[in-house]
Design a protein around this motif. Structure first.
Motif, PDB file in Angstrom:
ATOM      1  N   LEU A   1       5.085   2.824  -2.152  1.00  0.00           N
ATOM      2  CA  LEU A   1       5.135   2.763  -0.694  1.00  0.00           C
ATOM      3  C   LEU A   1       5.761   4.050  -0.169  1.00  0.00           C
ATOM      4  CD1 LEU A   1       4.632   1.024   1.796  1.00  0.00           C
ATOM      5  CD2 LEU A   1       6.996   0.279   1.652  1.00  0.00           C
TER       6      LEU A   1
ATOM      7  N   VAL B   1       4.798   6.664   3.280  1.00  0.00           N
ATOM      8  CA  VAL B   1       5.479   7.018   4.516  1.00  0.00           C
ATOM      9  C   VAL B   1       6.182   8.365   4.435  1.00  0.00           C
ATOM     10  CG1 VAL B   1       5.737   4.601   5.116  1.00  0.00           C
ATOM     11  CG2 VAL B   1       7.589   5.777   3.961  1.00  0.00           C
TER      12      VAL B   1
ATOM     13  N   TRP C   1      -3.421   0.846   7.425  1.00  0.00           N
ATOM     14  CA  TRP C   1      -3.464   0.727   8.882  1.00  0.00           C
ATOM     15  C   TRP C   1      -4.164  -0.558   9.292  1.00  0.00           C
ATOM     16  CZ3 TRP C   1      -1.074   1.543  12.946  1.00  0.00           C
ATOM     17  CH2 TRP C   1      -1.688   1.369  14.184  1.00  0.00           C
TER      18      TRP C   1
ATOM     19  N   PHE D   1      -1.740  -3.365   8.950  1.00  0.00           N
ATOM     20  CA  PHE D   1      -0.771  -3.481  10.044  1.00  0.00           C
ATOM     21  C   PHE D   1      -1.414  -3.991  11.328  1.00  0.00           C
ATOM     22  CE2 PHE D   1       2.347  -1.340   7.479  1.00  0.00           C
ATOM     23  CZ  PHE D   1       3.536  -1.774   7.999  1.00  0.00           C
ATOM     24  N   SER D   2      -2.641  -3.575  11.582  1.00  0.00           N
ATOM     25  CA  SER D   2      -3.214  -3.964  12.869  1.00  0.00           C
ATOM     26  C   SER D   2      -3.864  -5.344  12.836  1.00  0.00           C
ATOM     27  CB  SER D   2      -4.210  -2.904  13.358  1.00  0.00           C
ATOM     28  OG  SER D   2      -5.143  -2.609  12.357  1.00  0.00           O
TER      29      SER D   2
ATOM     30  N   PRO E   1      -0.556  -9.076  10.797  1.00  0.00           N
ATOM     31  CA  PRO E   1       0.878  -8.916  11.086  1.00  0.00           C
ATOM     32  C   PRO E   1       1.772  -9.646  10.084  1.00  0.00           C
ATOM     33  CG  PRO E   1      -0.245 -10.195  12.796  1.00  0.00           C
ATOM     34  CD  PRO E   1      -1.292  -9.581  11.953  1.00  0.00           C
TER      35      PRO E   1
ATOM     36  N   ALA F   1       2.066  -7.461   7.139  1.00  0.00           N
ATOM     37  CA  ALA F   1       2.886  -6.302   7.488  1.00  0.00           C
ATOM     38  C   ALA F   1       4.366  -6.699   7.477  1.00  0.00           C
ATOM     39  CB  ALA F   1       2.494  -5.766   8.859  1.00  0.00           C
ATOM     40  N   TYR F   2       4.615  -7.881   8.001  1.00  0.00           N
ATOM     41  CA  TYR F   2       5.996  -8.369   8.012  1.00  0.00           C
ATOM     42  C   TYR F   2       6.508  -8.528   6.584  1.00  0.00           C
ATOM     43  CZ  TYR F   2      10.055 -11.201   9.188  1.00  0.00           C
ATOM     44  OH  TYR F   2      11.329 -11.680   9.314  1.00  0.00           O
TER      45      TYR F   2
ATOM     46  N   THR G   1       7.529  -5.239   5.185  1.00  0.00           N
ATOM     47  CA  THR G   1       8.839  -4.836   5.676  1.00  0.00           C
ATOM     48  C   THR G   1       9.928  -5.637   4.970  1.00  0.00           C
ATOM     49  OG1 THR G   1       7.832  -4.392   7.805  1.00  0.00           O
ATOM     50  CG2 THR G   1      10.229  -4.507   7.739  1.00  0.00           C
TER      51      THR G   1
ATOM     52  N   SER H   1      10.533  -4.314   1.616  1.00  0.00           N
ATOM     53  CA  SER H   1      11.259  -3.064   1.730  1.00  0.00           C
ATOM     54  C   SER H   1      12.740  -3.335   1.992  1.00  0.00           C
ATOM     55  CB  SER H   1      10.644  -2.242   2.863  1.00  0.00           C
ATOM     56  OG  SER H   1      11.115  -0.939   2.839  1.00  0.00           O
TER      57      SER H   1
ATOM     58  N   LEU I   1      10.650  -9.992  17.439  1.00  0.00           N
ATOM     59  CA  LEU I   1      10.161  -9.245  16.290  1.00  0.00           C
ATOM     60  C   LEU I   1       8.726  -9.643  15.935  1.00  0.00           C
ATOM     61  CD1 LEU I   1      11.270  -7.098  14.434  1.00  0.00           C
ATOM     62  CD2 LEU I   1      11.893  -8.873  12.812  1.00  0.00           C
ATOM     63  N   TRP I   2       8.465 -10.917  16.049  1.00  0.00           N
ATOM     64  CA  TRP I   2       7.125 -11.382  15.727  1.00  0.00           C
ATOM     65  C   TRP I   2       6.111 -10.789  16.707  1.00  0.00           C
ATOM     66  CZ3 TRP I   2       4.108 -12.479  12.174  1.00  0.00           C
ATOM     67  CH2 TRP I   2       2.872 -13.048  12.445  1.00  0.00           C
TER      68      TRP I   2
ATOM     69  N   PHE J   1       5.381  -7.301  15.673  1.00  0.00           N
ATOM     70  CA  PHE J   1       4.446  -7.174  14.554  1.00  0.00           C
ATOM     71  C   PHE J   1       3.018  -7.518  14.958  1.00  0.00           C
ATOM     72  CE2 PHE J   1       7.967  -6.589  11.727  1.00  0.00           C
ATOM     73  CZ  PHE J   1       7.422  -5.882  10.671  1.00  0.00           C
TER      74      PHE J   1
ATOM     75  N   PRO K   1       1.266  -2.805  16.207  1.00  0.00           N
ATOM     76  CA  PRO K   1       1.215  -2.390  14.800  1.00  0.00           C
ATOM     77  C   PRO K   1       1.859  -1.035  14.554  1.00  0.00           C
ATOM     78  CG  PRO K   1      -0.987  -2.472  15.792  1.00  0.00           C
ATOM     79  CD  PRO K   1      -0.057  -3.148  16.729  1.00  0.00           C
ATOM     80  N   GLN K   2       1.764  -0.151  15.507  1.00  0.00           N
ATOM     81  CA  GLN K   2       2.356   1.173  15.305  1.00  0.00           C
ATOM     82  C   GLN K   2       3.878   1.083  15.227  1.00  0.00           C
ATOM     83  OE1 GLN K   2       0.942   4.306  14.680  1.00  0.00           O
ATOM     84  NE2 GLN K   2       3.096   4.628  14.210  1.00  0.00           N
TER      85      GLN K   2
ATOM     86  N   ALA L   1       5.486  -1.606  14.311  1.00  0.00           N
ATOM     87  CA  ALA L   1       5.773  -2.306  13.055  1.00  0.00           C
ATOM     88  C   ALA L   1       5.749  -1.318  11.895  1.00  0.00           C
ATOM     89  CB  ALA L   1       4.763  -3.426  12.827  1.00  0.00           C
ATOM     90  N   TYR L   2       4.778  -0.432  11.952  1.00  0.00           N
ATOM     91  CA  TYR L   2       4.679   0.583  10.911  1.00  0.00           C
ATOM     92  C   TYR L   2       5.921   1.468  10.911  1.00  0.00           C
ATOM     93  CZ  TYR L   2       2.708   4.294   8.014  1.00  0.00           C
ATOM     94  OH  TYR L   2       2.491   5.200   7.024  1.00  0.00           O
TER      95      TYR L   2
ATOM     96  N   LEU M   1       8.829   0.612  11.821  1.00  0.00           N
ATOM     97  CA  LEU M   1       9.923  -0.179  11.275  1.00  0.00           C
ATOM     98  C   LEU M   1       9.908  -0.095   9.745  1.00  0.00           C
ATOM     99  CD1 LEU M   1      11.903  -2.009  12.889  1.00  0.00           C
ATOM    100  CD2 LEU M   1      10.617  -3.946  12.003  1.00  0.00           C
ATOM    101  N   THR M   2       8.740  -0.236   9.189  1.00  0.00           N
ATOM    102  CA  THR M   2       8.598  -0.150   7.738  1.00  0.00           C
ATOM    103  C   THR M   2       8.958   1.249   7.262  1.00  0.00           C
ATOM    104  OG1 THR M   2       6.806  -1.751   7.874  1.00  0.00           O
ATOM    105  CG2 THR M   2       7.034  -0.555   5.809  1.00  0.00           C
TER     106      THR M   2
END
Lengths: 242, 242
Positions: free
Chosen positions: A86, A90, A115, A118-119, A122, A125-126, A129, A132, B114-115, B118, B122-123, B125-126, B128-129
């Motif tokens: 990962l 980034v 991408w 993430f889009s 969600p 994506a969560y 995170t 991480s 937060l939800w 996400f 998405p941007q 959220a990204y 955040l990651t």
DNA sequence: CGCTTCTTTGACCCTTATCAATGGCTGTGG
DNA sequence: CCACAGCCATTGATAAGGGTCAAAGAAGCG
């Protein structure tokens, strides 16, 4: 012949969160293949960029940083379910290497798909995170260990942590968990010399606290070891996968 | 009277990524308030749960873990732009405390939002990651420092890192950056005793490598120090905010 | 079976911790 | 305005945990 996500052996394990059918469908599309690495080989090289990232399906490895003068620091041990690479997504490039300690099978994902994840996903994506953050938390504990604990405590801490995680992953057989690493790896992880690590392990073996031989580990007195190292109790809530 | 996001002093700084108007609008809604903490106070307590999380707008602090026997490990120093309390979001509770070293102003965000973030941003959220990965990377470097470097190198490493980040944040005045921490904090961060830290700092001061007095720090020979500590060069790509 | 890699053990020494005081600065109250 | 308390920085003396060096066993492997 790759393992389809719906048959993923990790997801069956209650230690991991389950997927909804939609998530499962997405992951099947998102996963672009599998990669198998021989023991001893490098999965990702420090400084490398990578158009892909991975999840460990089977096998064990380690992350390590090499300093300019050649000293090596093992950052953490890599087990099934762990995310690999990962970092290279980034940051520009990997700041550490990842090596296979056994044969390792990786699920491969494409950077470009991230991408999309993430889009459109969600929840996934969560989870990313979350993973991480879990790793960050673990590294914090590692920092505390290296900064504050002496050799016996460090080694006890590492063994208990590894033992617990491997057991959670159902890799325990008759109380023995696989321990494919070398003493040098553990020494490099704990910031100790190989010699001192060896002597400390010998003492623990003599006291029947930890028996590590033949690439397997048993902790006949896990509780005593954990207390010795003052390992924090860890919430056993399932962690997300991928 | 809170700072509206469109006037956020951090976003003006080229060290941070800019927002699109949509993102800006979202953040203005997402931010539910500001919180100011006096120097010396605790922002988040180890073990605490929190319905909120924060971003540092102004001021400096530190994250620290307290072990059962009272020993303390400083995990990292907290500067403007840093995320605080994400830990409590995904894990059950904070595994370390966060303390204010100066007066600290925090932007407050609601966990419930937060939800929303996400699923609709998405941007963000990204980002955040990304932030989480950056922190993870930094902790990896910290582990390498504690595990492999000796006292002089550790302290040099910490000072260079702090100096660089504070400078990037435009907090440098005439070559002096604010250094509100105590020697004990640095010692706890580097896993050294206070006494040894003090003596090492004295030596570095004598050699005109690092001058730390009156809560400010100057590095007359930043390059020499960096080489001494073998600090990795860091890509200066802007990091995301929030 | 010989080579290489990893583990084990002993001897010696150095970096850093610990202990113990002193010194300095800041704020408070008489 | 001075005295005192508290916190932090500084310094010297001593001790110990762990590093380094060196070499001998074990164990896997072609």
């Amino acid at each position: 012949m790759t393992t389809p996500c719906h048959a993923c052996p990790l997801r069956q394990n209650p230690a991991f969160e389950d997927f909804t059918p939609q998530e499962l469908a997405f992951m099947e599309r998102f996963k672009i293949g599998e990669l198998t690495i021989e023991p001893g080989r490098t999965i990702l090289m420090q400084g490398a960029q990578s158009p892909q990232f991975y999840t460990v399906l089977r096998g064990q490895g380690l992350r390590a940083k090499t300093l300019e003068d050649g000293r090596r620091q093992v950052i953490s041990f890599v087990l099934p379910g762990d995310l690999v690479g990962l970092q290279a997504m980034v940051m520009r490039e990997m700041q550490h290497s990842v090596e296979a300690s056994t044969e390792v099978t990786l699920c491969v994902f494409d950077r470009a798909g991230l991408w999309d994840l993430f889009s459109s996903q969600p929840q996934r994506a969560y989870s990313l995170t979350w993973l991480s953050a879990v790793e960050e938390n673990f590294l914090g504990e590692t920092v505390a260990t290296l900064g504050q604990r002496d050799a016996v405590q460090r080694i006890a801490w590492a063994l208990v942590r590894l033992h617990d995680r491997l057991t959670q992953l159902d890799l325990s057989v008759d109380g023995w968990v696989p321990m494919p690493w070398r003493q040098q790896d553990l020494a490099d992880a704990m910031g100790l010399s190989l010699v001192h690590t060896n002597k400390t392990l010998a003492r623990m073996r003599a006291e029947r606290l930890a028996i590590w031989q033949g690439r397997r580990l048993a902790l006949p007195a896990r509780e005593m070891l954990a207390e010795l190292a003052a390992v924090e109790v860890e919430g056993t809530q399932p962690r997300p996968l991928l």
